[in-house]
Design an enzyme around this catalytic site. Structure first.
Site, PDB file in Angstrom:
ATOM      1  CE  LYS A 142      -3.891  -2.335   2.195  1.00  0.00           C
ATOM      2  NZ  LYS A 142      -4.861  -2.373   3.284  1.00  0.00           N
ATOM      3  CG  ASP A 175      -7.960  -0.425   3.971  1.00  0.00           C
ATOM      4  OD1 ASP A 175      -8.667  -1.243   3.377  1.00  0.00           O
ATOM      5  OD2 ASP A 175      -6.723  -0.437   3.936  1.00  0.00           O
ATOM      6  CG  ASN A 194       1.391   0.254  19.106  1.00  0.00           C
ATOM      7  OD1 ASN A 194       0.766  -0.747  18.757  1.00  0.00           O
ATOM      8  ND2 ASN A 194       2.565   0.583  18.574  1.00  0.00           N
ATOM      9  NE  ARG A 195       3.528  -5.422  20.720  1.00  0.00           N
ATOM     10  CZ  ARG A 195       3.770  -6.470  19.967  1.00  0.00           C
ATOM     11  NH1 ARG A 195       3.649  -7.687  20.473  1.00  0.00           N
ATOM     12  NH2 ARG A 195       4.135  -6.331  18.707  1.00  0.00           N
ATOM     13  CE1 TYR A 214     -10.658 -10.553   6.121  1.00  0.00           C
ATOM     14  CE2 TYR A 214     -11.323 -12.843   5.897  1.00  0.00           C
ATOM     15  CZ  TYR A 214     -10.694 -11.731   5.390  1.00  0.00           C
ATOM     16  OH  TYR A 214     -10.089 -11.789   4.168  1.00  0.00           O
TER      17      TYR A 214
HETATM   18  P1  NDP Z   1       1.527  -3.507  10.918  1.00  0.00           P
HETATM   19  O1  NDP Z   1       2.544  -4.583  10.811  1.00  0.00           O
HETATM   20  O2  NDP Z   1       1.763  -2.205  10.220  1.00  0.00           O
HETATM   21  O3  NDP Z   1       1.279  -3.161  12.474  1.00  0.00           O
HETATM   22  C1  NDP Z   1       1.060  -4.174  13.388  1.00  0.00           C
HETATM   23  C2  NDP Z   1       0.517  -3.592  14.686  1.00  0.00           C
HETATM   24  O4  NDP Z   1       0.101  -4.683  15.495  1.00  0.00           O
HETATM   25  C3  NDP Z   1       1.515  -2.785  15.486  1.00  0.00           C
HETATM   26  O5  NDP Z   1       0.817  -1.735  16.128  1.00  0.00           O
HETATM   27  C4  NDP Z   1       2.017  -3.805  16.517  1.00  0.00           C
HETATM   28  O6  NDP Z   1       2.422  -3.217  17.727  1.00  0.00           O
HETATM   29  C5  NDP Z   1       0.758  -4.574  16.765  1.00  0.00           C
HETATM   30  N1  NDP Z   1       0.916  -5.939  17.279  1.00  0.00           N
HETATM   31  C6  NDP Z   1       1.316  -7.034  16.616  1.00  0.00           C
HETATM   32  N2  NDP Z   1       1.250  -8.120  17.409  1.00  0.00           N
HETATM   33  C7  NDP Z   1       0.776  -7.689  18.622  1.00  0.00           C
HETATM   34  C8  NDP Z   1       0.490  -8.333  19.860  1.00  0.00           C
HETATM   35  N3  NDP Z   1       0.653  -9.654  20.024  1.00  0.00           N
HETATM   36  N4  NDP Z   1       0.018  -7.578  20.871  1.00  0.00           N
HETATM   37  C9  NDP Z   1      -0.161  -6.247  20.717  1.00  0.00           C
HETATM   38  N5  NDP Z   1       0.097  -5.588  19.565  1.00  0.00           N
HETATM   39  C10 NDP Z   1       0.564  -6.296  18.530  1.00  0.00           C
HETATM   40  O7  NDP Z   1       0.169  -4.181  10.442  1.00  0.00           O
HETATM   41  P2  NDP Z   1      -1.106  -3.449   9.831  1.00  0.00           P
HETATM   42  O8  NDP Z   1      -1.383  -2.250  10.634  1.00  0.00           O
HETATM   43  O9  NDP Z   1      -0.923  -3.274   8.366  1.00  0.00           O
HETATM   44  O10 NDP Z   1      -2.282  -4.537   9.990  1.00  0.00           O
HETATM   45  C11 NDP Z   1      -2.909  -4.824  11.240  1.00  0.00           C
HETATM   46  C12 NDP Z   1      -4.042  -5.812  11.036  1.00  0.00           C
HETATM   47  O11 NDP Z   1      -5.160  -5.224  10.362  1.00  0.00           O
HETATM   48  C13 NDP Z   1      -3.613  -7.005  10.178  1.00  0.00           C
HETATM   49  O12 NDP Z   1      -3.889  -8.148  10.943  1.00  0.00           O
HETATM   50  C14 NDP Z   1      -4.492  -6.940   8.952  1.00  0.00           C
HETATM   51  O13 NDP Z   1      -4.861  -8.236   8.529  1.00  0.00           O
HETATM   52  C15 NDP Z   1      -5.701  -6.158   9.437  1.00  0.00           C
HETATM   53  N6  NDP Z   1      -6.399  -5.439   8.346  1.00  0.00           N
HETATM   54  C16 NDP Z   1      -7.691  -5.797   8.018  1.00  0.00           C
HETATM   55  C17 NDP Z   1      -8.377  -5.162   6.992  1.00  0.00           C
HETATM   56  C18 NDP Z   1      -9.791  -5.602   6.639  1.00  0.00           C
HETATM   57  O14 NDP Z   1     -10.299  -5.225   5.568  1.00  0.00           O
HETATM   58  N7  NDP Z   1     -10.477  -6.345   7.486  1.00  0.00           N
HETATM   59  C19 NDP Z   1      -7.753  -4.074   6.201  1.00  0.00           C
HETATM   60  C20 NDP Z   1      -6.409  -3.748   6.639  1.00  0.00           C
HETATM   61  C21 NDP Z   1      -5.769  -4.434   7.659  1.00  0.00           C
HETATM   62  P3  NDP Z   1       3.916  -2.650  17.976  1.00  0.00           P
HETATM   63  O15 NDP Z   1       4.049  -1.400  17.137  1.00  0.00           O
HETATM   64  O16 NDP Z   1       3.917  -2.344  19.419  1.00  0.00           O
HETATM   65  O17 NDP Z   1       4.847  -3.736  17.559  1.00  0.00           O
END
Ligand code: NDP
Length: 274
Positions: free
Chosen positions: A67, A104, A153-154, A218
């Protein structure tokens, strides 16, 4: 007549439901179109997208991890793509230039407002995560005028960097531990924790019996986040399937000027997932 050819580009891409969703929209509109999945090499998005449009492609969806690449690739960007710094929909403008948009955010807002019947205005909204998905949905959520928006956020530096991109908005940042003692009307899990069957480290007591608990991920059953929300008797549980279909519908409307009916398609996908 020119064949209508659309596609979604990602890596991986086999899992993408976009082709069946867009073909169902086309059936509703009563037209024929092609919609393919394209696997691009991790360093090859721009070449793939260029070839696609040079070969007569009509519009492109972009999924992870491209993206940001798509944002750089397009000639022009909508305001919501600029806020998200990410593009998930490319269309061709009348002058031939490529326009990047991001659906989105409107996808999740439309799902929450219209499908789940849950207004965001004057509600206390908590968003977990500070990655690309959260950046993509923040502006449309803020536009609904919630009472407050809090991000947890962590990695707090990442949350601060994200919030600094939304100048002029009041967005609170709390660590997971600091959430203790607060309650929210809407809690959106925008982390990828559910992909790994993990629960973000949320303290107990942040859900009420009126809270909408929304996981952007999902799947067939409840995610760990939704299981926790259920155990705390949150009022409404929802996963990201509705968001997926709504963001696709918004893309389709950009391309075709036709607004598809989404509920029957979400229901059919839900049955397939089960
Ligand atoms: P990124 O990799 O950019 O970010 C991941 C985020 O998740 C960070 O904030 C990270 O925290 C956090 N994270 C990961 N694992 C954990 C955990 N175990 N506990 C707490 N925080 C955690 O991913 P995206 O933002 O691109 O995507 C996030 C989710 O959104 C994905 O699972 C994706 O599938 C979903 N999504 C769904 C869509 C839909 O249409 N339904 C559309 C777009 C996305 P930290 O920074 O602290 O590491």
């Amino acid at each position: 007549m020119k064949e209508l050819r659309y596609a979604v580009v990602g890596h991986p891409i086999e899992h993408s439901r976009s082709p069946e969703i867009h073909l169902a929209f086309a059936k509703q509109e009563g037209i024929e179109l092609r919609y393919e999945r394209i696997l691009a090499p991790l360093d090859g998005f721009k070449a793939v997208a260029k070839d696609f449009f040079e070969a007569g492609g009509s519009g492109l969806n972009i999924t992870l991890p491209f993206k940001g690449d798509a944002y750089e690739f397009v000639d022009e960007r909508t305001e919501r793509a600029q806020a998200a710094l990410a593009v998930n929909t490319i269309s061709i403008l009348p002058n031939g230039k490529l326009l990047g948009d991001n659906t989105d955010g409107v996808g999740i807002v439309s799902d929450i407002l219209n499908n789940l019947d849950c207004p965001l205005i004057a509600r206390r909204v908590l968003i977990l995560g500070a990655g690309g998905a959260v950046r993509g949905v923040l502006q449309p959520i803020l536009a609904q005028l919630p009472l407050s928006v809090t991000i947890a956020n962590r990695n707090l530096d990442r949350a601060k960097a994200l919030v600094s991109q939304f100048e002029g908005y009041q967005i609170d940042i709390l660590s997971y531990a600091e959430l203790a003692g607060h309650e929210f009307d809407v809690i959106i899990n925008g982390t990828s924790s559910s992909l790994h069957n993990e629960l973000p480290p949320i303290p107990k007591g942040i859900f009420t019996e009126k809270t909408l608990a929304y996981d952007m991920v999902y799947g067939a059953g409840l995610t760990e986040f939704l299981k926790r929300a259920q155990s705390e008797k949150a009022g409404i549980l929802a996963d990201g399937l509705g968001m997926l279909v709504e963001q696709a519908a918004a893309s389709y409307e950009i391309w075709r000027g036709y607004k598809p009916e989404t509920r029957s398609i979400t229901n059919a996908l839900r049955e397939q997932l089960a």
